[in-house]
Design an enzyme around this catalytic site. Sequence first.
Site, PDB file in Angstrom:
ATOM      1  N   LYS A 178       0.648  -0.924  -0.341  1.00 58.69           N
ATOM      2  CA  LYS A 178      -0.261   0.051   0.127  1.00 58.69           C
ATOM      3  C   LYS A 178       0.402   0.971   0.279  1.00 58.69           C
ATOM      4  O   LYS A 178       1.748   2.061   0.934  1.00 58.69           O
ATOM      5  CB  LYS A 178      -0.641  -0.223   1.086  1.00 58.69           C
ATOM      6  CG  LYS A 178      -2.358   0.404   0.682  1.00 58.69           C
ATOM      7  CD  LYS A 178      -2.333   2.110   0.840  1.00 58.69           C
ATOM      8  CE  LYS A 178      -1.341   3.156   2.107  1.00 58.69           C
ATOM      9  NZ  LYS A 178      -1.170   4.180   1.457  1.00 58.69           N
ATOM     10  N   GLU A 254       9.537   1.760  10.710  1.00 59.16           N
ATOM     11  CA  GLU A 254      10.949   2.803  10.639  1.00 59.16           C
ATOM     12  C   GLU A 254       9.652   3.799  10.666  1.00 59.16           C
ATOM     13  O   GLU A 254       9.278   4.408   9.482  1.00 59.16           O
ATOM     14  CB  GLU A 254      11.524   2.378   9.614  1.00 59.16           C
ATOM     15  CG  GLU A 254      12.326   1.413   9.254  1.00 59.16           C
ATOM     16  CD  GLU A 254      13.130   1.031   7.840  1.00 59.16           C
ATOM     17  OE1 GLU A 254      13.776  -0.379   8.339  1.00 59.16           O
ATOM     18  OE2 GLU A 254      13.009   2.051   7.468  1.00 59.16           O
ATOM     19  N   CYS A 288      13.798  11.399   6.457  1.00 59.19           N
ATOM     20  CA  CYS A 288      13.714  10.999   8.053  1.00 59.19           C
ATOM     21  C   CYS A 288      14.745  10.793   8.747  1.00 59.19           C
ATOM     22  O   CYS A 288      15.471  10.910  10.061  1.00 59.19           O
ATOM     23  CB  CYS A 288      13.331   9.728   8.133  1.00 59.19           C
ATOM     24  SG  CYS A 288      14.739   8.367   7.208  1.00 59.19           S
ATOM     25  N   GLU A 392       9.024  17.033  14.909  1.00 60.48           N
ATOM     26  CA  GLU A 392       9.753  16.699  13.762  1.00 60.48           C
ATOM     27  C   GLU A 392       8.761  17.282  12.621  1.00 60.48           C
ATOM     28  O   GLU A 392       7.732  17.583  12.517  1.00 60.48           O
ATOM     29  CB  GLU A 392       9.764  15.348  12.789  1.00 60.48           C
ATOM     30  CG  GLU A 392       9.997  14.968  12.123  1.00 60.48           C
ATOM     31  CD  GLU A 392       9.859  13.497  10.983  1.00 60.48           C
ATOM     32  OE1 GLU A 392       8.825  13.317  11.171  1.00 60.48           O
ATOM     33  OE2 GLU A 392      11.066  12.862  10.944  1.00 60.48           O
TER      34      GLU A 392
HETATM   35  N1  LIG Z   1      12.565   5.618   9.777  1.00 59.52           N
HETATM   36  C1  LIG Z   1      12.358   5.800   8.361  1.00 59.52           C
HETATM   37  O1  LIG Z   1      13.214   5.261   8.157  1.00 59.52           O
HETATM   38  C2  LIG Z   1      11.376   6.407   7.513  1.00 59.52           C
HETATM   39  C3  LIG Z   1      12.066   6.852   5.880  1.00 59.52           C
HETATM   40  C4  LIG Z   1      10.886   7.930   5.445  1.00 59.52           C
HETATM   41  C5  LIG Z   1      10.139   8.278   6.476  1.00 59.52           C
HETATM   42  N2  LIG Z   1      10.231   8.103   7.615  1.00 59.52           N
HETATM   43  C6  LIG Z   1       9.225   9.189   7.784  1.00 59.52           C
HETATM   44  O2  LIG Z   1       8.107   8.777   7.443  1.00 59.52           O
HETATM   45  C7  LIG Z   1       7.336  10.232   7.437  1.00 59.52           C
HETATM   46  C8  LIG Z   1       6.340  10.591   6.306  1.00 59.52           C
HETATM   47  O3  LIG Z   1       5.958   9.886   5.380  1.00 59.52           O
HETATM   48  P1  LIG Z   1       4.508   9.676   5.344  1.00 59.52           P
HETATM   49  O4  LIG Z   1       3.716  11.406   5.213  1.00 59.52           O
HETATM   50  O5  LIG Z   1       3.837   8.975   4.196  1.00 59.52           O
HETATM   51  O6  LIG Z   1       3.538   9.312   6.630  1.00 59.52           O
HETATM   52  P2  LIG Z   1       2.693   9.011   7.106  1.00 59.52           P
HETATM   53  O7  LIG Z   1       2.564   7.719   8.602  1.00 59.52           O
HETATM   54  O8  LIG Z   1       1.033  10.118   7.383  1.00 59.52           O
HETATM   55  O9  LIG Z   1       2.028   7.654   5.771  1.00 59.52           O
HETATM   56  C9  LIG Z   1       3.220   6.715   5.615  1.00 59.52           C
HETATM   57  C10 LIG Z   1       2.225   5.728   4.845  1.00 59.52           C
HETATM   58  O10 LIG Z   1       1.304   4.785   6.356  1.00 59.52           O
HETATM   59  C11 LIG Z   1      -0.492   4.978   5.017  1.00 59.52           C
HETATM   60  N3  LIG Z   1      -1.647   5.209   6.616  1.00 59.52           N
HETATM   61  C12 LIG Z   1      -1.392   6.875   7.662  1.00 59.52           C
HETATM   62  N4  LIG Z   1      -2.139   5.891   8.463  1.00 59.52           N
HETATM   63  C13 LIG Z   1      -2.691   4.409   8.406  1.00 59.52           C
HETATM   64  C14 LIG Z   1      -2.678   4.134   8.866  1.00 59.52           C
HETATM   65  N5  LIG Z   1      -4.083   3.712  10.497  1.00 59.52           N
HETATM   66  N6  LIG Z   1      -3.164   2.394   8.945  1.00 59.52           N
HETATM   67  C15 LIG Z   1      -2.502   1.824   7.730  1.00 59.52           C
HETATM   68  N7  LIG Z   1      -1.768   3.013   7.041  1.00 59.52           N
HETATM   69  C16 LIG Z   1      -1.661   4.173   7.784  1.00 59.52           C
HETATM   70  C17 LIG Z   1      -0.499   6.425   4.255  1.00 59.52           C
HETATM   71  O11 LIG Z   1      -1.320   5.866   3.636  1.00 59.52           O
HETATM   72  C18 LIG Z   1       1.202   6.044   4.024  1.00 59.52           C
HETATM   73  O12 LIG Z   1       1.303   5.044   2.947  1.00 59.52           O
HETATM   74  C19 LIG Z   1       8.178  11.259   8.613  1.00 59.52           C
HETATM   75  O13 LIG Z   1       7.474  11.461   9.357  1.00 59.52           O
HETATM   76  C20 LIG Z   1       9.176  10.606   8.142  1.00 59.52           C
HETATM   77  O14 LIG Z   1       9.975  10.836   9.013  1.00 59.52           O
HETATM   78  C21 LIG Z   1      10.380   7.281   8.560  1.00 59.52           C
HETATM   79  O1  LIG Z   2      13.804   9.266   4.220  1.00 64.05           O
HETATM   80  C1  LIG Z   2      13.922   8.316   5.139  1.00 64.05           C
HETATM   81  C2  LIG Z   2      14.992   7.629   4.267  1.00 64.05           C
HETATM   82  C3  LIG Z   2      15.407   6.114   4.708  1.00 64.05           C
HETATM   83  C4  LIG Z   2      16.489   5.050   4.206  1.00 64.05           C
HETATM   84  C5  LIG Z   2      16.574   4.490   4.129  1.00 64.05           C
HETATM   85  O2  LIG Z   2      15.371   3.613   4.951  1.00 64.05           O
HETATM   86  C6  LIG Z   2      17.474   3.654   3.909  1.00 64.05           C
HETATM   87  O3  LIG Z   2      18.465   4.505   2.924  1.00 64.05           O
HETATM   88  O4  LIG Z   2      17.433   2.169   3.643  1.00 64.05           O
END
Ligand SMILES: NC(=O)c1ccc[n+]([C@@H]2O[C@H](COP(=O)([O-])OP(=O)(O)OC[C@H]3O[C@@H](n4cnc5c(N)ncnc54)[C@H](O)[C@@H]3O)[C@@H](O)[C@H]2O)c1
Ligand SMILES: O=C/C=C/C=C(\O)C(=O)O
Length: 488
Positions: A178, A254, A288, A392
């Site tokens: 998804k 993550e 992230c 964040e």
């Molecule tokens: N730790 C990492 O490796 C990493 C990497 C990339 C992004 N991020 C984090 O992701 C965030 C940005 O991405 P985003 O805005 O898409 O995140 P988000 O949490 O808004 O959405 C991520 C995904 O989750 C889905 N989603 C949302 N609510 C849900 C629910 N209740 N049940 C199931 N699925 C659900 C969304 O449709 C989307 O596909 C930032 O906080 C960033 O720090 C972390």
């Molecule tokens: O925005 C976050 C990027 C994360 C990167 C990875 O999860 C990776 O390099 O595997």
Amino acid sequence: MTTHKLFIDGEYRAAQSGKTFDKISPSTGEKIADVHEALTEDVNDAVEAAQAALKGPWGKMPKAQRCDLLMKLADAIDARKADFMEAEVQDTGHTRGFAEKVEIPRGAANFRIFAEMLKNTGGEYFHMDTPDGTGAANLELHRPKGVIGVISPWNAPFLLMTWKVGPALACGNTVVVKPSEESPATATLLGEVMNEVGIPKGVYNVIHGFGPDSAGELLTQHPGVDGITFTGETRTGEAIMKQAAVGLRDVSFELGGKNPAIVFADADMDKAIEVTMRSCFANTGQVCLGTERIYVERPVFDEFVSRLKAGAEALIQGGPDTDGATIGPLISAEHREKVLSYYKKAADLGAQIITGGGVPDFPEGDYRNGGFFVEPTIWTGLPEDSPIVREEIFGPCCHIQPFDSEDEVIAMANDTNYGLSATILTENLSRAHRVGGQMEAGLVWVNSWFLRDLRTAFGGSKSSGIGREGGVHSLEFYTERTNLCLKL
Ligand SMILES: NC(=O)c1ccc[n+]([C@@H]2O[C@H](COP(=O)([O-])OP(=O)(O)OC[C@H]3O[C@@H](n4cnc5c(N)ncnc54)[C@H](O)[C@@H]3O)[C@@H](O)[C@H]2O)c1
Ligand SMILES: O=C/C=C/C=C(\O)C(=O)O
């Protein structure tokens, strides 16, 4: 107008829900695609297709053949790099350089690394003595966990989705993906490439939609799903954990970060600026692992602030179709409003605005006026308990704080609910080892940023995640283990 359909059981399908939603270009603000929204019937079909593949050709395929197919898939991604790049940059507004150098190559690498790893990874063996003197052999066996729900974010859609699909398939699982509603294109295109290389139908399925009351929530609650791997915001992780609780669905998370960079007075200043320019402003700060808090030892504070300001002001705003653009738009109007709310909050709290703090002023009629652009922004002068320093923001912005001692900066860097990454700039190896080892983070870079060895454990602690993925560490989540004890 592009249409992104669902990809279920090896074919593209319209959503049975009959519902679609708009995909808006981050660069222009114009609609660029219709996206089909999967609801209950489609989610059921996708999970059932994944279950059938698990019991059918994919589950029966020898490991070496499975891994060879994934290597072929990686080659096919490389061969269609231009198509994946175009899909990604139109969805995200990313500059072509980021997609070309980072995102799409990592998509192929994420399959190669796990196919190679699975081919060369065995299991534990323990010989045990027994009272009768004949002994017993203990063999560790790995089998697939089953159907994996993959829920991925929009900030690096192809990289982050394949970072999960790669190990899941290499370990013999099947997946229902998804992708974020903001970035459907590359996950959809991958279905076509899976068919091209001969991955059996039902192994890889894509359902589009939103989170709550839509495909995301339905997937996390589906009894046929054996594990959920999720990348996204911390609060979303909390919601998914609740949704996956009934049925005890295993999760790998993550999540968010509020990562510090520490610049010591003995740092190579050119290197410090080059590293923090990328860690603060790459991908318009939507990373992230990016830096939103910078701590600079007082003797070099003014020089650092002045040079980072100059670097930020030299960035060229534009979408993927603007040659030379070095910073793109934010993903959506909603996300831009979130980032601008922090820009306003910082001003209201009395931050010193070194540069930025608003939206760029483009000429009348410029396409970028319709896009979701913001100014790269640098603040100083706020206290450590300020929301600007603790929360964040996920935009092209950072707060710079001076410090006077190692103990002081270690305490400030660790004073966060997150624990994802940290960056240290120093030419003193002992200090790098001493300070790096005290960072409460999953990844610590010294004199570098976003160097990623895919064999290492990747993930965060505290509010930044649950579990580690990468190399053999991915076996922990994507396989079930059996200890086979053979009486000799
Ligand atoms: N730790 C990492 O490796 C990493 C990497 C990339 C992004 N991020 C984090 O992701 C965030 C940005 O991405 P985003 O805005 O898409 O995140 P988000 O949490 O808004 O959405 C991520 C995904 O989750 C889905 N989603 C949302 N609510 C849900 C629910 N209740 N049940 C199931 N699925 C659900 C969304 O449709 C989307 O596909 C930032 O906080 C960033 O720090 C972390
Ligand atoms: O925005 C976050 C990027 C994360 C990167 C990875 O999860 C990776 O390099 O595997």
